[in-house]
Motif scaffolding. Structure first.
Motif, PDB file in Angstrom:
ATOM      1  N   PHE A   1      34.854  49.094  42.284  1.00 48.73           N
ATOM      2  CA  PHE A   1      36.016  48.511  41.617  1.00 48.73           C
ATOM      3  C   PHE A   1      35.561  47.767  40.368  1.00 48.73           C
ATOM      4  CE2 PHE A   1      34.619  45.346  44.718  1.00 48.73           C
ATOM      5  CZ  PHE A   1      34.608  44.164  43.994  1.00 48.73           C
ATOM      6  N   THR A   2      36.508  47.491  39.473  1.00 52.13           N
ATOM      7  CA  THR A   2      36.213  46.737  38.254  1.00 52.13           C
ATOM      8  C   THR A   2      36.211  45.247  38.570  1.00 52.13           C
ATOM      9  OG1 THR A   2      37.183  48.444  36.842  1.00 52.13           O
ATOM     10  CG2 THR A   2      36.962  46.233  35.901  1.00 52.13           C
TER      11      THR A   2
ATOM     12  N   LEU B   1      33.279  38.884  45.472  1.00 53.66           N
ATOM     13  CA  LEU B   1      33.563  39.047  44.045  1.00 53.66           C
ATOM     14  C   LEU B   1      35.064  39.055  43.743  1.00 53.66           C
ATOM     15  CD1 LEU B   1      30.910  41.705  42.957  1.00 53.66           C
ATOM     16  CD2 LEU B   1      31.057  39.333  42.177  1.00 53.66           C
ATOM     17  N   LYS B   2      35.875  39.294  44.757  1.00 48.37           N
ATOM     18  CA  LYS B   2      37.328  39.288  44.577  1.00 48.37           C
ATOM     19  C   LYS B   2      37.948  37.934  44.937  1.00 48.37           C
ATOM     20  CE  LYS B   2      37.899  44.230  45.590  1.00 48.37           C
ATOM     21  NZ  LYS B   2      38.582  45.217  46.468  1.00 48.37           N
TER      22      LYS B   2
ATOM     23  N   LEU C   1      36.329  34.748  40.818  1.00 48.74           N
ATOM     24  CA  LEU C   1      37.161  35.090  39.665  1.00 48.74           C
ATOM     25  C   LEU C   1      37.236  33.945  38.659  1.00 48.74           C
ATOM     26  CD1 LEU C   1      40.088  36.982  41.436  1.00 48.74           C
ATOM     27  CD2 LEU C   1      38.214  37.979  40.119  1.00 48.74           C
ATOM     28  N   ALA C   2      37.282  32.709  39.167  1.00 45.88           N
ATOM     29  CA  ALA C   2      37.316  31.547  38.271  1.00 45.88           C
ATOM     30  C   ALA C   2      36.022  31.445  37.472  1.00 45.88           C
ATOM     31  CB  ALA C   2      37.543  30.275  39.076  1.00 45.88           C
TER      32      ALA C   2
ATOM     33  N   LEU D   1      39.961  39.458  33.316  1.00 47.20           N
ATOM     34  CA  LEU D   1      40.024  39.828  34.730  1.00 47.20           C
ATOM     35  C   LEU D   1      40.827  41.103  34.891  1.00 47.20           C
ATOM     36  CD1 LEU D   1      40.670  36.344  36.416  1.00 47.20           C
ATOM     37  CD2 LEU D   1      38.480  37.540  36.106  1.00 47.20           C
ATOM     38  N   PRO D   2      40.369  42.002  35.755  1.00 44.57           N
ATOM     39  CA  PRO D   2      41.110  43.245  35.969  1.00 44.57           C
ATOM     40  C   PRO D   2      42.381  42.998  36.760  1.00 44.57           C
ATOM     41  CG  PRO D   2      39.287  43.071  37.507  1.00 44.57           C
ATOM     42  CD  PRO D   2      39.149  41.917  36.566  1.00 44.57           C
ATOM     43  N   GLU D   3      43.353  43.861  36.570  1.00 47.26           N
ATOM     44  CA  GLU D   3      44.571  43.779  37.370  1.00 47.26           C
ATOM     45  C   GLU D   3      44.261  44.285  38.770  1.00 47.26           C
ATOM     46  OE1 GLU D   3      47.776  45.809  35.538  1.00 47.26           O
ATOM     47  OE2 GLU D   3      47.671  44.666  33.676  1.00 47.26           O
ATOM     48  N   ARG D   4      44.786  43.623  39.759  1.00 48.65           N
ATOM     49  CA  ARG D   4      44.565  44.013  41.152  1.00 48.65           C
ATOM     50  C   ARG D   4      45.825  44.676  41.692  1.00 48.65           C
ATOM     51  NH1 ARG D   4      39.293  44.258  41.137  1.00 48.65           N
ATOM     52  NH2 ARG D   4      38.241  42.267  40.904  1.00 48.65           N
TER      53      ARG D   4
END
Length: 256
Positions: A101-102, A237-238, A243-244, A253-256
């Motif tokens: 995943f990104t 990582l998610k 993320l912060a 940040l990538p869209e989830r």
């Protein structure tokens, strides 16, 4: 007597918990693109504190890390600086399916330690105020490829052709500039940005429409498929904590 027995039993329970904790702790080897070396250190500290697992981090250019993985390097997790290279790892059967995943969207910046050299725009590139300019090798480093695209859009290929100093990773490119071997150059924003601002010198954050988006993918490698630390780190990582940290270094940040 009863009090003593309770103390002994409590001690045995605590010892058992400690032994089980140690037994379940694992160590994962993380291969990370050089642009993400600083953020991953902060993320690793938070992860180790929360999970009890341990991480060993190796940073380098995405191309060279992939070559090492192909040749049997015992990495468990691969954080690349692009999406193309992890795709190659999937095709070669080097990664665990459906784990990719990104994790971040990188950004490119023209940076100089000299506070007066880059005036928040590309105009300095058309002057004779410098003799050398650094960029990452576009053949092995995605940020180098992005730089190449920017220079073409600015129509400065011929103007700068004799001034380039090439780093084999974005990390080495940054060192060329920071050490003064080149007075300016293109690096990852994360290398000079933290907590909302450029940390030193002068910079032009390159508009993202001037280069192919620097989406960066992570994947679990086959070597790490049974490694508890590796699988837990991928999940971490998610997390809001990770993320912060990623965002604090200037990444999108990538869209989830």
């Amino acid at each position: 007597m009863c009090v003593r027995l309770k103390i002994i039993r409590a001690s045995l329970v605590l010892a058992s918990l400690l032994v089980n904790g140690i037994a379940h702790a694992a160590t994962a080897n993380i291969a990370v693109a050089a642009n993400f070396a600083a953020p991953v250190k902060e993320i690793a500290q938070a992860f180790e504190s929360e999970s009890g697992h341990h991480l060993t981090i190796s940073a380098g250019s995405t191309g060279k890390l992939f070559s090492q993985i192909q040749n049997g390097a015992p990495f468990d997790v691969f954080l690349a600086a692009d999406t193309k290279t992890p795709g190659k790892a999937e095709e070669a059967g080097l990664s665990v399916p459906e784990t990719r995943f990104t994790y971040a969207i990188g950004k490119l910046v023209l940076w100089s330690p000299d506070p007066g050299l880059v005036e928040d725009e590309a105009s300095v590139l058309e002057t004779d105020r410098f003799e050398r300019i650094a960029m990452a090798n576009p053949k092995v480093a995605p940020y180098g490829l992005a730089t190449e695209q920017v220079i073409k859009k600015l129509d400065l290929v011929d103007t700068l052709s004799e001034k380039w100093v090439f780093g084999q990773s974005i990390g080495q490119t940054y060192q060329f500039i920071a050490s003064g071997n080149a007075p300016l150059g293109f690096v990852a924003l994360s290398q000079v940005f933290n907590r909302g601002k450029i940390q030193s010198g002068s910079a032009w954050i390159v508009p993202e429409n001037m280069y192919t988006p620097l989406a960066q993918d992570v994947q679990l490698l086959k070597h790490g498929q049974n490694n508890a630390a590796a699988t837990a780190f991928i999940a971490f990582l998610k997390s809001p904590t990770a993320l912060a940290i990623i965002e604090s270094f200037g990444y999108g940040l990538p869209e989830r």
